[in-house]
Design a protein around this motif. Structure first.
Motif, short mmCIF file in Angstrom:
data_model
loop_
_atom_site.label_atom_id
_atom_site.label_comp_id
_atom_site.label_asym_id
_atom_site.label_seq_id
_atom_site.Cartn_x
_atom_site.Cartn_y
_atom_site.Cartn_z
N ARG A 30 0.79 -1.19 0.06
CA ARG A 30 0.15 0.05 -0.06
C ARG A 30 0.92 1.16 0.19
O ARG A 30 1.90 1.26 0.80
N MET A 32 -0.22 4.20 0.98
CA MET A 32 -0.74 5.01 2.01
C MET A 32 -1.63 4.41 2.98
O MET A 32 -2.00 3.06 2.66
N SER A 37 -6.40 6.55 2.64
CA SER A 37 -7.00 6.16 1.52
C SER A 37 -8.33 6.05 1.66
O SER A 37 -9.00 6.40 0.52
N ASP A 38 -9.11 5.70 2.57
CA ASP A 38 -10.53 5.86 3.02
C ASP A 38 -11.12 7.31 2.92
O ASP A 38 -12.06 7.49 2.39
N LEU A 42 -9.32 6.95 -2.68
CA LEU A 42 -8.30 6.35 -3.61
C LEU A 42 -7.48 5.35 -2.97
O LEU A 42 -7.09 5.55 -1.80
N SER A 43 -7.31 4.09 -3.52
CA SER A 43 -6.61 3.15 -2.71
C SER A 43 -5.29 2.76 -3.68
O SER A 43 -5.57 1.41 -4.43
N ASP A 45 -2.69 0.41 -4.33
CA ASP A 45 -2.09 -0.73 -3.56
C ASP A 45 -1.96 -1.72 -4.62
O ASP A 45 -2.81 -1.72 -5.77
#
Length: 118
Positions: A30, A32, A37-38, A42-43, A45
């Motif tokens: 990941r 962050m 990210s929540d 945006l995620s 990973d």
């Protein structure tokens, strides 16, 4: 010497293969933390085998180390280039002085021979 080099690289390759086989399980990398990210929605990973993550980390560390050393040794390389230019200029000057002294010596020798014959 070549045999020792080949044996060394064969051992290194064997170790890398063993590390790769022992660390095949996928891991999620990941960029962050989950709470951030929540919050941002945006995620970034990615899921990769662990040995790929290890090799990328080692490679990035080596690249950063080489870059750091290259930047740190800038003064040494600059001094070396300056000394090289100075040596080239001094060699050129010495060559010109040798040519001048050979020319002057031959003229003096001729004059000396002419004066002896009188």
């Amino acid at each position: 010497m070549k045999t020792i080099r080949y044996a060394f690289w064969a051992i290194v390759a064997l170790c890398l293969i063993l590390i790769g086989l022992a660390n095949r399980d996928p891991v999620t990398v990941r960029a962050m933390p989950v709470w951030l990210s929540d919050l941002l929605g945006l995620s970034p990973d990615v899921t990769l085998p662990l040995f790929v993550v290890i090799f990328i980390g080692v490679g990035a560390g080596l690249a950063i180390g080489f870059l750091w050393e290259w930047l740190r040794e800038y003064r040494i390389r600059a001094d070396g280039r300056a000394k090289s230019r100075e040596v080239a200029a001094l060699r050129q000057e010495l060559q010109q002085m040798r040519i001048a002294s050979v020319g002057a010596k031959s003229e003096d020798d001729v004059l000396a021979l002419l004066e002896k014959t009188r």
